[in-house]
Design a protein around this motif. Sequence first.
Motif, mmCIF file in Angstrom:
data_model
loop_
_atom_site.group_PDB
_atom_site.id
_atom_site.type_symbol
_atom_site.label_atom_id
_atom_site.label_comp_id
_atom_site.label_asym_id
_atom_site.label_seq_id
_atom_site.Cartn_x
_atom_site.Cartn_y
_atom_site.Cartn_z
ATOM 1 N N GLN A 289 34.660 -41.452 -13.621
ATOM 2 C CA GLN A 289 35.648 -40.374 -13.451
ATOM 3 C C GLN A 289 35.641 -39.830 -12.020
ATOM 4 O O GLN A 289 35.681 -38.619 -11.790
ATOM 5 C CB GLN A 289 35.381 -39.247 -14.453
ATOM 6 C CG GLN A 289 35.455 -39.700 -15.892
ATOM 7 C CD GLN A 289 35.198 -38.575 -16.874
ATOM 8 O OE1 GLN A 289 35.409 -37.401 -16.556
ATOM 9 N NE2 GLN A 289 34.752 -38.915 -18.075
ATOM 10 N N LEU A 307 34.896 -34.197 -8.058
ATOM 11 C CA LEU A 307 34.245 -34.488 -9.337
ATOM 12 C C LEU A 307 33.914 -35.967 -9.417
ATOM 13 O O LEU A 307 34.727 -36.824 -9.061
ATOM 14 C CB LEU A 307 35.153 -34.116 -10.521
ATOM 15 C CG LEU A 307 34.610 -34.484 -11.900
ATOM 16 C CD1 LEU A 307 33.328 -33.715 -12.199
ATOM 17 C CD2 LEU A 307 35.654 -34.256 -12.980
ATOM 18 N N LEU A 309 30.881 -38.462 -12.039
ATOM 19 C CA LEU A 309 29.755 -38.490 -12.955
ATOM 20 C C LEU A 309 28.848 -39.655 -12.591
ATOM 21 O O LEU A 309 29.317 -40.772 -12.368
ATOM 22 C CB LEU A 309 30.227 -38.634 -14.403
ATOM 23 C CG LEU A 309 31.178 -37.544 -14.926
ATOM 24 C CD1 LEU A 309 31.560 -37.829 -16.368
ATOM 25 C CD2 LEU A 309 30.529 -36.162 -14.817
ATOM 26 N N GLY A 313 25.124 -37.135 -14.963
ATOM 27 C CA GLY A 313 25.089 -35.992 -14.065
ATOM 28 C C GLY A 313 26.412 -35.789 -13.348
ATOM 29 O O GLY A 313 27.216 -36.717 -13.235
ATOM 30 N N LYS A 314 26.611 -34.576 -12.865
ATOM 31 C CA LYS A 314 27.847 -34.238 -12.168
ATOM 32 C C LYS A 314 27.600 -34.199 -10.659
ATOM 33 O O LYS A 314 26.606 -33.631 -10.207
ATOM 34 C CB LYS A 314 28.387 -32.891 -12.640
ATOM 35 C CG LYS A 314 28.849 -32.887 -14.084
ATOM 36 C CD LYS A 314 29.438 -31.536 -14.465
ATOM 37 C CE LYS A 314 29.933 -31.552 -15.909
ATOM 38 N NZ LYS A 314 30.511 -30.226 -16.294
ATOM 39 N N VAL A 316 29.390 -33.339 -6.823
ATOM 40 C CA VAL A 316 30.430 -32.745 -5.989
ATOM 41 C C VAL A 316 29.959 -32.893 -4.546
ATOM 42 O O VAL A 316 28.813 -32.533 -4.231
ATOM 43 C CB VAL A 316 30.670 -31.262 -6.323
ATOM 44 C CG1 VAL A 316 31.704 -30.659 -5.385
ATOM 45 C CG2 VAL A 316 31.109 -31.106 -7.768
ATOM 46 N N THR A 337 23.947 -32.458 -10.456
ATOM 47 C CA THR A 337 23.381 -31.668 -11.545
ATOM 48 C C THR A 337 23.201 -32.556 -12.776
ATOM 49 O O THR A 337 24.143 -33.226 -13.211
ATOM 50 C CB THR A 337 24.307 -30.488 -11.897
ATOM 51 O OG1 THR A 337 24.579 -29.737 -10.716
ATOM 52 C CG2 THR A 337 23.651 -29.591 -12.935
ATOM 53 N N SER A 361 18.214 -32.899 -10.409
ATOM 54 C CA SER A 361 19.324 -32.162 -9.798
ATOM 55 C C SER A 361 18.998 -31.962 -8.325
ATOM 56 O O SER A 361 17.829 -31.923 -7.940
ATOM 57 C CB SER A 361 19.538 -30.817 -10.477
ATOM 58 O OG SER A 361 19.876 -30.988 -11.840
#
Length: 378
Positions: A289, A307, A309, A313-314, A316, A337, A361
Motif C-alpha cells: 500500500q 503511507l 506498510l 508496520g507503518k 512515513v 511503527t 519502531s
Amino acid sequence: LHADLRDVTLASPHLTTPLTHLTGSLEYDLLAQRLSIRQLEGHLLEDTVSSRGEIAFAPVARLSLEVTGTLPLALLGAWLPPHGFIQHMEGHAAVALHLKGALTTLQTTGQLDVREGQIRFTDSPHAVDRLAGSVLLEEGRVHLRGISFHVNGQPVTVTGILTPGQVPRLVATVGFSQGQLLLTSHLTPEEIVIDQAKLSLGQSQLHVSGTLSRSDAHPSALKASGIIELSELTDLPFFPSEALKTWKAQGLADVEFRFQGSVQDLAGAAIQGRVSVDRLSVHEIPLEQLLCTIEQTHHLLRIRIPLALIAGGKLVSDLTIEHSPKSRRYALQADLTGLELARLAQAIPAWRTRSITGNASAHALLSGTWEERSTWGG
C-alpha cells in the motif's frame, strides 16, 4: 555538343569527398539548353555510383536523373540541416534514386538500403550502431522498412511512415527485446510534438504525450501515465537502468508524471509525479500500500511517502535532495511503527534461518552530502 569524359575528378561544396575516375558521355543541345547524360560513372572513395538522364536549364533548371550505386552515409550527412539532431554518420547505402522536377521543388523517389551504419546525435549520449534496413522514397512519403540497429548494446527495430512537408509527420513502431513503442508525432522548427506514444512491455502500459524541444530556448513539456512493472524498466535501451538494477525493485506501480525543462538537465527541470503500489519489493524488503509523491523545482527534489506498510508496520518518510554542480545534500525524516521482525525475516530469503522475532519502531533524522559518507549525521 558532345563530350566523352575519361578519368575526371569533380569537387563541390556539397561533396565532402570528391567524385573521382568519372567516365561517361554527355550531349548538350544549345538551342533547347538541355544536357543529356547517357551514362556517367565514378567513384566516391571505394564505392561506385552512376547516373543518367537530362537536365534542362531553361526557363528554370529542371532535372530528370537516375542515380544508382553505393554512397557513404557521411556524404549524405553533408546535406542534412546544420543544426539538426544528427551530428555524424558513417556506413554505406546502396541507392536507386530518381530525381525529378525543378531544383527548388525537387522530388526524389526510389530506395536506399543501409548497411553497417553508425549515427551520433547532437544532444544525446546514445550512439546508434550496426544500422541496417531499407528506406523507400515515394511522392509525399517515406517508408522505413525493417530498420534495425543497436543502442547501448541492445537491438532495436523501427518501421514507420514519414510524411514530409511544412509540418513533417512520423508514425512509427519501435520494437526492442522486451516490448515496443507506438509513436505518432509531428515536427516543427522548435520542437518534436508527441501526439501519442504508447510503451508496452510484458506487464507495463505507459502513455506519453507532449513536446521535446529542439533548442535550449524552449523547454520540453511531457506527461506520462499508466501501469509500470518496475523490474521491466531495466530492459529499456534508452533508460539509465544500472541505477535501478542495484535497487532490485519489483512491483506493479500506477504512475503519473509531468515534466517541464531540458531533458539534458534533469536536475534543473520541474517534475511532479505520483506512484502508488499495492505490493513492492526493494532489495527483497516487502512494502504494501505504498503511496509516493515526487516534486522537483529549482534543483530541489522532494520525495514524500505519506503511507506505506512494511511487515505489518507503518512507514512515513520525507526525503529532500538539493542538487548542486558538485554534490547533492540531502535530509531524510522517517517514522516506522510496529514492524514485525519475524514477518520481515520470512519475506527476506537470507533472513529465514536467523530466527529473528519481536517488534520494532523507529524515528530517524538523517542529513549530509550524498557522495560523502563522512558528512552523514542523525
